[in-house]
Design a protein around this motif. Structure first.
Motif, PDB file in Angstrom:
ATOM      1  N   UNK A 176       0.826  -1.212   0.000  1.00  0.00           N
ATOM      2  CA  UNK A 176       0.000   0.000   0.000  1.00  0.00           C
ATOM      3  C   UNK A 176       0.861   1.263   0.000  1.00  0.00           C
ATOM      4  N   UNK A 177       1.996   1.204   0.682  1.00  0.00           N
ATOM      5  CA  UNK A 177       2.893   2.364   0.698  1.00  0.00           C
ATOM      6  C   UNK A 177       3.495   2.586  -0.687  1.00  0.00           C
ATOM      7  N   UNK A 178       3.900   1.518  -1.349  1.00  0.00           N
ATOM      8  CA  UNK A 178       4.436   1.648  -2.706  1.00  0.00           C
ATOM      9  C   UNK A 178       3.398   2.243  -3.642  1.00  0.00           C
ATOM     10  N   UNK A 179       2.153   1.793  -3.505  1.00  0.00           N
ATOM     11  CA  UNK A 179       1.080   2.307  -4.348  1.00  0.00           C
ATOM     12  C   UNK A 179       0.816   3.785  -4.073  1.00  0.00           C
ATOM     13  N   UNK A 180       0.781   4.156  -2.794  1.00  0.00           N
ATOM     14  CA  UNK A 180       0.477   5.535  -2.412  1.00  0.00           C
ATOM     15  C   UNK A 180       1.535   6.506  -2.954  1.00  0.00           C
ATOM     16  N   UNK A 181       2.811   6.076  -2.943  1.00  0.00           N
ATOM     17  CA  UNK A 181       3.891   6.969  -3.363  1.00  0.00           C
ATOM     18  C   UNK A 181       4.421   6.654  -4.761  1.00  0.00           C
ATOM     19  N   UNK A 182       3.686   5.803  -5.490  1.00  0.00           N
ATOM     20  CA  UNK A 182       4.061   5.474  -6.877  1.00  0.00           C
ATOM     21  C   UNK A 182       5.499   4.972  -6.979  1.00  0.00           C
ATOM     22  N   UNK A 183       5.881   4.093  -6.065  1.00  0.00           N
ATOM     23  CA  UNK A 183       7.216   3.495  -6.114  1.00  0.00           C
ATOM     24  C   UNK A 183       7.270   2.530  -7.293  1.00  0.00           C
ATOM     25  N   UNK A 184       8.181   2.721  -8.221  1.00  0.00           N
ATOM     26  CA  UNK A 184       8.218   1.845  -9.408  1.00  0.00           C
ATOM     27  C   UNK A 184       8.588   0.413  -9.029  1.00  0.00           C
ATOM     28  N   UNK A 185       8.107  -0.518  -9.808  1.00  0.00           N
ATOM     29  CA  UNK A 185       8.385  -1.939  -9.569  1.00  0.00           C
ATOM     30  C   UNK A 185       9.678  -2.317 -10.272  1.00  0.00           C
ATOM     31  N   UNK A 186      10.713  -2.516  -9.513  1.00  0.00           N
ATOM     32  CA  UNK A 186      11.973  -2.988 -10.088  1.00  0.00           C
ATOM     33  C   UNK A 186      12.814  -3.594  -8.965  1.00  0.00           C
ATOM     34  N   UNK A 187      13.757  -4.419  -9.344  1.00  0.00           N
ATOM     35  CA  UNK A 187      14.621  -5.077  -8.372  1.00  0.00           C
ATOM     36  C   UNK A 187      15.740  -4.126  -7.957  1.00  0.00           C
ATOM     37  N   UNK A 188      15.795  -3.814  -6.670  1.00  0.00           N
ATOM     38  CA  UNK A 188      16.845  -2.941  -6.161  1.00  0.00           C
ATOM     39  C   UNK A 188      18.131  -3.752  -6.054  1.00  0.00           C
ATOM     40  N   UNK A 189      19.222  -3.298  -6.634  1.00  0.00           N
ATOM     41  CA  UNK A 189      20.467  -4.073  -6.568  1.00  0.00           C
ATOM     42  C   UNK A 189      21.100  -4.006  -5.184  1.00  0.00           C
ATOM     43  N   UNK A 190      21.904  -5.013  -4.880  1.00  0.00           N
ATOM     44  CA  UNK A 190      22.590  -5.041  -3.583  1.00  0.00           C
ATOM     45  C   UNK A 190      23.613  -3.924  -3.452  1.00  0.00           C
ATOM     46  N   UNK A 191      23.985  -3.290  -4.579  1.00  0.00           N
ATOM     47  CA  UNK A 191      24.912  -2.166  -4.512  1.00  0.00           C
ATOM     48  C   UNK A 191      24.252  -0.917  -3.941  1.00  0.00           C
ATOM     49  N   UNK A 192      22.910  -0.905  -3.879  1.00  0.00           N
ATOM     50  CA  UNK A 192      22.196   0.176  -3.185  1.00  0.00           C
ATOM     51  C   UNK A 192      22.228  -0.136  -1.692  1.00  0.00           C
ATOM     52  N   UNK A 193      22.664   0.827  -0.890  1.00  0.00           N
ATOM     53  CA  UNK A 193      22.897   0.576   0.535  1.00  0.00           C
ATOM     54  C   UNK A 193      22.058   1.547   1.363  1.00  0.00           C
ATOM     55  N   UNK A 194      21.333   1.006   2.329  1.00  0.00           N
ATOM     56  CA  UNK A 194      20.482   1.796   3.204  1.00  0.00           C
ATOM     57  C   UNK A 194      20.702   1.358   4.651  1.00  0.00           C
ATOM     58  N   UNK A 195      20.079   2.058   5.587  1.00  0.00           N
ATOM     59  CA  UNK A 195      20.256   1.681   6.984  1.00  0.00           C
ATOM     60  C   UNK A 195      19.244   2.349   7.885  1.00  0.00           C
ATOM     61  N   UNK A 196      19.206   1.886   9.124  1.00  0.00           N
ATOM     62  CA  UNK A 196      18.388   2.516  10.164  1.00  0.00           C
ATOM     63  C   UNK A 196      19.301   2.860  11.330  1.00  0.00           C
ATOM     64  N   UNK A 197      19.025   3.996  11.970  1.00  0.00           N
ATOM     65  CA  UNK A 197      19.792   4.412  13.136  1.00  0.00           C
ATOM     66  C   UNK A 197      19.028   4.116  14.408  1.00  0.00           C
TER      67      UNK A 197
END
Length: 323
Positions: A176-197
């Motif tokens: 539902x969050x992806x739909x609400x914000x129009x997040x495109x459907x694609x495979x995020x590569x492992x080279x993309x790096x994110x985190x939580x503090x």
């Protein structure tokens, strides 16, 4: 009488052992504040010629490092002094930090009061002493963390017993969050790096992560951990942070970046210290979720802390990190 005296002595020794603060000396720089802010704005503003031309760690250090005189003065002020330990210069060469005991002459030179050594969730800024005014911009003080038993416990909602949760946001799913914000459907590569503090007793529950992934048809993420992740009662918010950031960006490399008192670090929330740790990770995250308003709740009374945190987050931004 002897037993009583020994007991009192033991209590005094325990008190002395925990009566430390972390002090950070934020150095004067060769580059002006305006020059650093201009670089930040130009590299983070769409349409700018430098937009998304993020700095390397070496370029950032060259821009923000304290003057050689400032680095030398700060290190002289701390080095070899009684009651000073764990001295550290940040990789950017603009902050010199150390743990200071209550009885250290450095504590007296900085004008630290007894109240500043009491456990608290509030950081402070203090006046720069005369001997450092030509080389140090500001001084911030991080107190000991509030003991676990003295904190207000966070709510464990009805879901732990299988019942409904008391607020409407729980109806949101990764889909539902992806739909609400129009997040495109694609495979995020492992080279993309994110985190939580995370801070304090925050803990993510791996079994809950697996259950969440199974429920929404998601792959179970492999979380890289920096800092502690010790089981505790504070297991809801950190787990949610990871569930939803990995549910939205499936496939990305994800860090749990924790600086809390379940580790050997006895100090409270310290955004400047946390930013220093995050910026030195490999691979470094370029998107970080940091949902800890308690760390900014005394900005209005401590502008030095506000400026120190703003500077720390700006350095992350110059490296290409979105917080």
């Amino acid at each position: 009488m002897r037993v009583q005296t020994l007991a009192v002595t033991a209590l005094l020794l325990v008190a002395a052992a925990v009566a430390d603060v972390r002090v950070q000396l934020h150095l004067k720089r060769t580059a002006s504040e305006d020059a650093i802010e201009r670089e930040f704005v130009e590299r983070t503003t769409p349409g700018s010629a430098k937009y998304q031309q993020h700095m390397t760690p070496a370029e950032l250090r060259e821009l923000v490092a304290g003057t050689p005189e400032a680095q030398a003065a700060a290190e002289r002020f701390l080095s070899g002094q009684p009651g000073v330990k764990a001295q550290k210069t940040f990789a950017t060469r603009d902050v010199v930090a150390a743990v200071i005991e209550r009885t250290s002459p450095v504590a007296a030179a900085l004008g630290l009061t007894s109240a500043m050594f009491e456990p608290s969730e509030l950081r402070r800024s203090v006046a720069v002493p005369e001997a450092l005014r030509s080389t140090v911009e500001r001084v911030t003080v991080v107190p000991p963390a509030v003991p676990k038993g003295q904190r207000r416990p966070k709510a464990h909602y009805a879901s732990k017993a299988g019942g409904p949760l008391p607020f409407p946001g729980t109806a949101q799913t990764p889909g539902s969050i992806k739909s609400r914000y129009n997040v495109p459907a694609y495979d995020v590569p492992a080279t993309a790096v994110q985190g939580v503090g995370e801070f304090q007793q925050s803990y993510f529950n791996p079994s809950w992560m697996a259950t969440f992934s199974q429920r929404y048809g998601l792959p179970v993420p492999d979380i890289k951990i920096k800092g502690p992740n010790s089981p505790s009662q504070d297991d809801i918010e950190g787990t949610l942070d990871l569930e939803y950031i990995t549910g939205i960006a499936q496939g990305a490399t994800t860090w749990w970046i924790s600086s809390n008192d379940t580790s050997t670090d006895p100090f409270g929330i310290d955004f400047a210290w946390w930013c220093e740790e995050a910026s030195n990770l490999s691979p470094m995250p370029t998107v970080v979720s940091l949902s800890w308003g308690i760390g900014e709740n005394n900005y209005k009374d401590n502008h030095g802390v506000l400026h120190a945190d703003n500077d720390a987050f700006r350095k992350l931004g110059l490296l290409g990190v979105t917080v």
